[in-house]
Write an enzyme that holds these catalytic residues in place. Structure first.
Site, PDB file in Angstrom:
ATOM      1  N   CYS A 212       1.018  -1.296  -0.134  1.00  0.00           N
ATOM      2  CA  CYS A 212       0.042  -0.208   0.207  1.00  0.00           C
ATOM      3  C   CYS A 212       0.742   1.197  -0.096  1.00  0.00           C
ATOM      4  O   CYS A 212       0.299   2.436  -0.234  1.00  0.00           O
ATOM      5  CB  CYS A 212      -0.785   0.015   1.292  1.00  0.00           C
ATOM      6  SG  CYS A 212      -2.317  -0.943   1.035  1.00  0.00           S
ATOM      7  N   VAL A 213       1.938   1.195   0.401  1.00  0.00           N
ATOM      8  CA  VAL A 213       2.927   2.239   0.298  1.00  0.00           C
ATOM      9  C   VAL A 213       4.266   1.794  -0.686  1.00  0.00           C
ATOM     10  O   VAL A 213       4.993   2.504  -0.897  1.00  0.00           O
ATOM     11  CB  VAL A 213       3.500   2.580   1.663  1.00  0.00           C
ATOM     12  CG1 VAL A 213       2.461   3.171   2.268  1.00  0.00           C
ATOM     13  CG2 VAL A 213       4.145   1.357   2.376  1.00  0.00           C
TER      14      VAL A 213
END
Lengths: 166, 103
Positions: free
Chosen positions: B102-103
């Site tokens: 997600c990052v």
């Protein structure tokens, strides 16, 4: 695969709380948006302003009282009285930040830099800034402006846009 | 899964266009994929792609943060090189699977 006709193209994210989980929810969503090529605007208001206040931004806490999701390491119940002992909240918050660092999730200031590097914009709520008697220089340097909610709505619209409140 | 012609070869790709077998990757395949994404590929792009392939071969997960600290370019630079998808597009062009971070 996602339907391109109804895809989200722009997100306006409002963060009103200062806890680690509220702020990081907003930051993860914002960073995720710019990484997907979406337009993204972040609005920090009330206690959420801590996330863009130089003095506070890297000292956020997660509440150990009034947080039913709180567990002991290992999953056991976390008694409310334990959360009231001085230092416990700081310790728990430190553990939260360590857990995130292990997943390569950065501290707040670096995370905001990543978001603005991708074209995201960060705004502070004028009402809350006035209420907490903050000055522009108290805020993170790359805040794009101190604006009203009306101004924020004005830039939040458009095709495929969504407003998200954490 | 689908098969697609890239740089004159029939190559297995996922529904979203990521290579199924990272061993199918060549510079020419990357060039062909870049053209599809309207990216004018440069030496800088290849430096990033080689870095990603190297990390992937070592089994290391990829994040935009780590990529920004690679020393090749910073995060702003990554957005310039791979507009609209600094991690997804770079992973695609590097011939690795879609990033799961997600990052």
């Amino acid at each position: 695969m996602a339907n391109k006709d109804i895809a989200v193209k722009k997100v306006a994210i409002i963060c009103a709380k200062a806890s680690i989980e509220d702020v990081y929810a907003a930051l993860v969503m914002a960073n995720g948006a710019v990484m997907e090529g979406m337009e993204c605007k972040l609005f920090f208001t009330f206690f959420g302003l801590d996330a863009i206040t130089k003095k506070q931004m890297n000292k956020l806490h997660t509440p150990t009282v009034g947080n039913p999701g709180m567990r002991m390491p290992g999953g056991g119940a976390f008694p409310t009285w334990l959360g009231t002992i001085p230092g416990v909240e700081a310790g728990v918050s430190k553990m939260m930040m360590k857990g995130m660092e292990e997943l390569d999730i950065p501290p707040v200031d670096e995370f905001l830099e990543m978001i603005t590097a991708g074209g995201g914009e960060v705004y502070a709520c004028k009402l809350a800034v006035d209420m907490f008697k903050l000055k522009k220089e108290d805020l993170w340097d790359d805040v794009s402006g101190v604006i009203t909610i009306g101004d924020f709505y004005a830039m939040a619209g458009g095709d495929g846009s969504q407003v998200i409140f954490t | 899964m689908a098969t697609k012609e890239l740089a004159g070869k029939q190559i297995d790709v996922t529904e979203e266009g990521y290579l199924v077998n990272t061993s199918d990757w060549t510079k020419e395949v990357a060039e062909a994929m870049a053209e599809e994404e309207n990216i004018e590929i440069s030496e800088k792009h290849f430096e990033v792609l080689e870095y990603i392939r190297d990390k992937n071969a070592k089994g290391e997960g990829l994040t935009i943060r780590a990529l920004g600290k690679s020393g090749i370019t910073d995060i702003k630079g990554l957005y310039k090189l791979f507009p609209g998808g600094p991690l997804k597009l770079s992973s695609k062009l590097a011939g690795i699977s879609k990033p799961a971070s997600c990052v």
